[in-house]
Design a protein around this motif. Structure first.
Motif, PDB file in Angstrom:
ATOM      1  N   LEU A  61       0.842  -1.195   0.000  1.00 13.25           N
ATOM      2  CA  LEU A  61       0.000   0.000   0.000  1.00 13.25           C
ATOM      3  C   LEU A  61       0.884   1.255   0.000  1.00 13.25           C
ATOM      4  N   TYR A  62       1.934   1.228   0.828  1.00 14.38           N
ATOM      5  CA  TYR A  62       2.824   2.385   0.907  1.00 14.38           C
ATOM      6  C   TYR A  62       3.493   2.631  -0.451  1.00 14.38           C
ATOM      7  N   LEU A  63       4.056   1.540  -1.036  1.00 14.98           N
ATOM      8  CA  LEU A  63       4.760   1.685  -2.319  1.00 14.98           C
ATOM      9  C   LEU A  63       3.812   2.187  -3.403  1.00 14.98           C
ATOM     10  N   ASN A  64       2.621   1.640  -3.419  1.00 16.76           N
ATOM     11  CA  ASN A  64       1.676   2.036  -4.462  1.00 16.76           C
ATOM     12  C   ASN A  64       1.147   3.447  -4.259  1.00 16.76           C
ATOM     13  N   SER A  65       0.955   3.841  -2.986  1.00 18.28           N
ATOM     14  CA  SER A  65       0.468   5.210  -2.760  1.00 18.28           C
ATOM     15  C   SER A  65       1.530   6.206  -3.203  1.00 18.28           C
ATOM     16  N   LYS A  66       2.820   5.834  -2.961  1.00 10.46           N
ATOM     17  CA  LYS A  66       3.926   6.704  -3.392  1.00 10.46           C
ATOM     18  C   LYS A  66       3.907   6.842  -4.919  1.00 10.46           C
ATOM     19  N   LYS A  67       3.708   5.682  -5.569  1.00 14.09           N
ATOM     20  CA  LYS A  67       3.692   5.676  -7.036  1.00 14.09           C
ATOM     21  C   LYS A  67       2.511   6.496  -7.565  1.00 14.09           C
ATOM     22  N   TYR A  68       1.331   6.267  -6.996  1.00 10.89           N
ATOM     23  CA  TYR A  68       0.114   6.967  -7.426  1.00 10.89           C
ATOM     24  C   TYR A  68       0.297   8.478  -7.289  1.00 10.89           C
ATOM     25  N   THR A  69       0.796   8.893  -6.099  1.00 11.59           N
ATOM     26  CA  THR A  69       0.910  10.327  -5.829  1.00 11.59           C
ATOM     27  C   THR A  69       1.857  10.982  -6.818  1.00 11.59           C
ATOM     28  N   SER A  70       3.020  10.351  -7.052  1.00  7.55           N
ATOM     29  CA  SER A  70       3.961  10.989  -7.982  1.00  7.55           C
ATOM     30  C   SER A  70       3.402  10.985  -9.407  1.00  7.55           C
ATOM     31  N   GLU A  71       2.650   9.929  -9.762  1.00  4.72           N
ATOM     32  CA  GLU A  71       2.047   9.894 -11.101  1.00  4.72           C
ATOM     33  C   GLU A  71       1.018  11.018 -11.268  1.00  4.72           C
ATOM     34  N   VAL A  72       0.206  11.217 -10.233  1.00  2.00           N
ATOM     35  CA  VAL A  72      -0.808  12.276 -10.301  1.00  2.00           C
ATOM     36  C   VAL A  72      -0.136  13.638 -10.408  1.00  2.00           C
ATOM     37  N   PHE A  73       0.904  13.834  -9.582  1.00  2.00           N
ATOM     38  CA  PHE A  73       1.586  15.130  -9.592  1.00  2.00           C
ATOM     39  C   PHE A  73       2.235  15.382 -10.961  1.00  2.00           C
ATOM     40  N   ASN A  74       2.858  14.337 -11.540  1.00  4.47           N
ATOM     41  CA  ASN A  74       3.467  14.491 -12.870  1.00  4.47           C
ATOM     42  C   ASN A  74       2.415  14.810 -13.920  1.00  4.47           C
ATOM     43  N   ALA A  75       1.254  14.122 -13.814  1.00  5.98           N
ATOM     44  CA  ALA A  75       0.163  14.386 -14.768  1.00  5.98           C
ATOM     45  C   ALA A  75      -0.301  15.835 -14.645  1.00  5.98           C
ATOM     46  N   MET A  76      -0.336  16.336 -13.401  1.00  5.54           N
ATOM     47  CA  MET A  76      -0.763  17.726 -13.184  1.00  5.54           C
ATOM     48  C   MET A  76       0.258  18.692 -13.775  1.00  5.54           C
ATOM     49  N   LEU A  77       1.556  18.379 -13.555  1.00 10.21           N
ATOM     50  CA  LEU A  77       2.619  19.245 -14.099  1.00 10.21           C
ATOM     51  C   LEU A  77       2.554  19.291 -15.615  1.00 10.21           C
ATOM     52  N   LEU A  78       2.307  18.105 -16.232  1.00  3.83           N
ATOM     53  CA  LEU A  78       2.238  18.025 -17.693  1.00  3.83           C
ATOM     54  C   LEU A  78       1.073  18.843 -18.253  1.00  3.83           C
ATOM     55  N   ARG A  79       0.061  19.050 -17.417  1.00  2.00           N
ATOM     56  CA  ARG A  79      -1.080  19.845 -17.871  1.00  2.00           C
ATOM     57  C   ARG A  79      -0.967  21.296 -17.391  1.00  2.00           C
ATOM     58  N   GLY A  80       0.275  21.678 -17.079  1.00  2.96           N
ATOM     59  CA  GLY A  80       0.550  23.086 -16.802  1.00  2.96           C
ATOM     60  C   GLY A  80       0.257  23.534 -15.390  1.00  2.96           C
ATOM     61  N   TYR A  81       0.190  22.600 -14.437  1.00  2.92           N
ATOM     62  CA  TYR A  81      -0.126  22.998 -13.063  1.00  2.92           C
ATOM     63  C   TYR A  81       1.091  23.680 -12.410  1.00  2.92           C
ATOM     64  N   LYS A  82       0.825  24.773 -11.708  1.00  4.51           N
ATOM     65  CA  LYS A  82       1.876  25.429 -10.913  1.00  4.51           C
ATOM     66  C   LYS A  82       1.347  25.541  -9.498  1.00  4.51           C
ATOM     67  N   ILE A  83       2.251  25.331  -8.517  1.00  7.64           N
ATOM     68  CA  ILE A  83       1.779  25.358  -7.118  1.00  7.64           C
ATOM     69  C   ILE A  83       1.122  26.695  -6.793  1.00  7.64           C
ATOM     70  N   SER A  84       1.765  27.815  -7.259  1.00  9.40           N
ATOM     71  CA  SER A  84       1.124  29.107  -7.024  1.00  9.40           C
ATOM     72  C   SER A  84       0.058  29.299  -8.101  1.00  9.40           C
ATOM     73  N   SER A  85      -1.191  29.173  -7.704  1.00  9.97           N
ATOM     74  CA  SER A  85      -2.294  29.190  -8.652  1.00  9.97           C
ATOM     75  C   SER A  85      -2.419  30.542  -9.360  1.00  9.97           C
ATOM     76  N   VAL A  86      -2.710  30.493 -10.648  1.00 14.10           N
ATOM     77  CA  VAL A  86      -2.854  31.730 -11.430  1.00 14.10           C
ATOM     78  C   VAL A  86      -4.187  32.399 -11.072  1.00 14.10           C
ATOM     79  N   HIS A  87      -5.231  31.567 -10.947  1.00 10.32           N
ATOM     80  CA  HIS A  87      -6.556  32.102 -10.648  1.00 10.32           C
ATOM     81  C   HIS A  87      -6.774  32.137  -9.142  1.00 10.32           C
TER      82      HIS A  87
END
Lengths: 240, 269
Positions: free
Chosen positions: B214-240
């Motif tokens: 569960l730990y290994l997979n949650s780590k994998k899931y979280t980094s995958e989601v974050f990478n997907a967000m970055l690829l779609r132009g996500y920035k931590i400091s929100s524009v809106h």
């Protein structure tokens, strides 16, 4: 073997299976097809006793399987030892530290002696052409490799009934053919097989009957491959 | 050339008989499966949110104001007044919502009152009863707040209140992925259960393996989601930036808060 009458299953307020009537005999090979979310995986979970129906009767070898009976360890053991189930998402099926440990887990639980277990593990690794994965950690394998390990881990238990939820997903054409051949041989060995697939041509050589579900989670058709071959419109809808 | 024939042991098909002898199963797997199923069911429950048009940030502030004032007050009269105000607010909900609110309130209250009850024996009875009453009002206020807000609205409220983006992001991803991970854990436990035939398991080892996965997979899931967000132009400091605008429906809530504050100043201290 499997007898389902008027089965209804609900996920909260969402229908999972709707008025399902089904009979599967010993040694039969069944293909399950239908659109995404039509209830194929729900049916498999129900057959393996992981979930129980809200309404209707499910009998496995004349033993009623419901929320009450499945709590009995003897009934649960009987069902789980009789049915091997390959999950759609293989990564959640693997929990051991190595592929070898994964494959030996089931036979070890069955109380087989160590030599027999080693023999089964070696044979299954060879059968699926994955000897090179023996010492790898399942978590680090690719999706396709995990699927092959999941299939092998079920085969080592040699259950009389094998249920596979989309076993060809994520496999390269080479391994798709290997799994297809294994299914044909398992059928020849008189195992009861229930296999779901989105591609009819992966399973048409294996199955005796094809159950086709529709979007309403209802069993639309129960046809033999000969009938499917004759019905051009249906055949086209199952072709990809 | 590998031999593709089935091994002899696999060619044999042994049909098993139902053996009614008592078999001991690992109860810990079943208990964990029940807990996870309950948890998944809880997350799948669609919240019965009414068409509450009040601003999310104001509802959050209002809940905090009532919470702080109730906790700061030692007056019975003030707590009773707040109780009546919350009941009046509750009257605006539908019957189903009130039912669910009552159910949640009883659960939360029973869980917390257990820790207070011993004080009746070892401490002052009247003070403990007052404390229990105050606790009930705090829980009722929180239960009401959770009934009129979805998690998504709470996230929007935090954004409008200019809460740090990183905290909001972590909270948002956690809320979305906790359900996914629960399903993963359920499937993992199912896989154990399906192969749990005969010999009793070494529970600690199995649970260790499952939670490791569960730990290994949650780590994998979280980094995958974050990478997907970055690829779609996500920035931590929100524009809106979400603005804290007041709507018509907000004035009733502001009036309620003012009444509570005036009551606190006049009879609450």
């Amino acid at each position: 073997m499997f007898e389902l009458s008027n089965i209804e299953f609900l996920y909260q307020n969402r229908i999972g299976l709707n008025n399902l009537n089904l009979k599967i005999n010993d040694g039969e090979t069944i293909g399950i097809m239908g659109p995404n979310g039509c209830g194929k995986s729900t049916l498999f979970k129900l057959l393996t006793g992981l979930i129980t129906a809200k309404d209707g009767i499910y009998k496995f070898n004349n033993q009623i399987i419901n929320a009450k009976t499945i709590k009995k360890a003897s009934v649960a053991n009987y069902l789980h030892q009789s049915i091997g189930y390959v999950f759609q998402n293989s990564s959640s099926q693997l929990f051991n530290e190595s592929v070898t440990a994964e494959l030996s887990f089931g036979p070890l639980q069955m109380g087989l002696d160590q030599n027999e277990i080693n023999q089964r593990v070696t044979d299954c690794l060879k059968l699926l052409h994955i000897e090179h994965l023996a010492e790898r950690v399942p978590y680090q394998l690719s999706g396709g490799e995990q699927k092959l390990v999941a299939i092998a881990s079920v085969l080592t238990m040699n259950p009389p009934i094998i249920i596979m939820d989309e076993p060809f997903n994520g496999l390269s054409p080479k391994y798709q053919k290997i799994v297809q051949k294994i299914l044909i041989k398992l059928k020849d060995a008189n195992k009861t097989l229930i296999v779901s697939s989105h591609n009819y041509y992966y399973i048409n050589e294996v199955i005796d009957r094809c159950l086709i579900f529709n979007e309403n989670h209802t069993l639309k058709n129960d046809l033999t491959p000969i009938k499917i071959e004759r019905d051009n419109a249906l055949k086209t809808s199952l072709e990809y | 050339m590998p031999n593709d024939d089935l091994p002899n042991w696999l060619k044999k098909t042994n049909h098993l008989e139902l053996n009614n002898q008592v078999v001991k199963n690992s109860r810990i797997i079943q208990i964990n499966l029940n807990i996870i199923s309950f948890f998944i069911k809880h997350f799948q429950n669609e919240p019965l949110i009414n068409n509450n048009k009040q601003s999310a940030w104001l509802k959050l502030i209002s809940m905090l104001i009532i919470l702080i004032l109730v906790l700061c007050s030692n007056s019975n009269r003030f707590i009773w007044s707040v109780f009546i105000i919350i009941l009046l607010q509750t009257c605006q909900l539908s019957v189903k919502q009130i039912e669910r609110l009552g159910h949640n309130f009883i659960k939360m209250f029973l869980c917390s009152v257990i820790f207070v009850i011993p004080n009746i024996i070892i401490g002052n009875v009247s003070a403990t009863l007052f404390f229990i009453f105050r606790l009930a009002i705090v829980i009722l206020n929180v239960a009401y707040f959770l009934q009129i807000n979805s998690w998504q609205q709470i996230i929007i409220g935090l954004k409008q209140l200019h809460c740090p983006n990183l905290i909001i992001l972590v909270l948002d991803i956690s809320l979305k992925y906790i359900h996914t991970l629960a399903i993963f854990l359920q499937e993992n436990l199912w896989a154990v259960r399906l192969r749990m035939v005969g010999k009793p398991l070494n529970n600690q080892r199995i649970i260790g393996k499952v939670f490791g996965q569960l730990y290994l997979n949650s780590k994998k899931y979280t980094s995958e989601v974050f990478n997907a967000m970055l690829l779609r132009g996500y920035k931590i400091s929100s524009v809106h930036k979400s603005s804290m605008n007041l709507k018509k429906a907000d004035y009733s809530l502001i009036a309620t808060n003012l009444i509570v504050i005036i009551l606190f100043i006049t009879i609450g201290i």
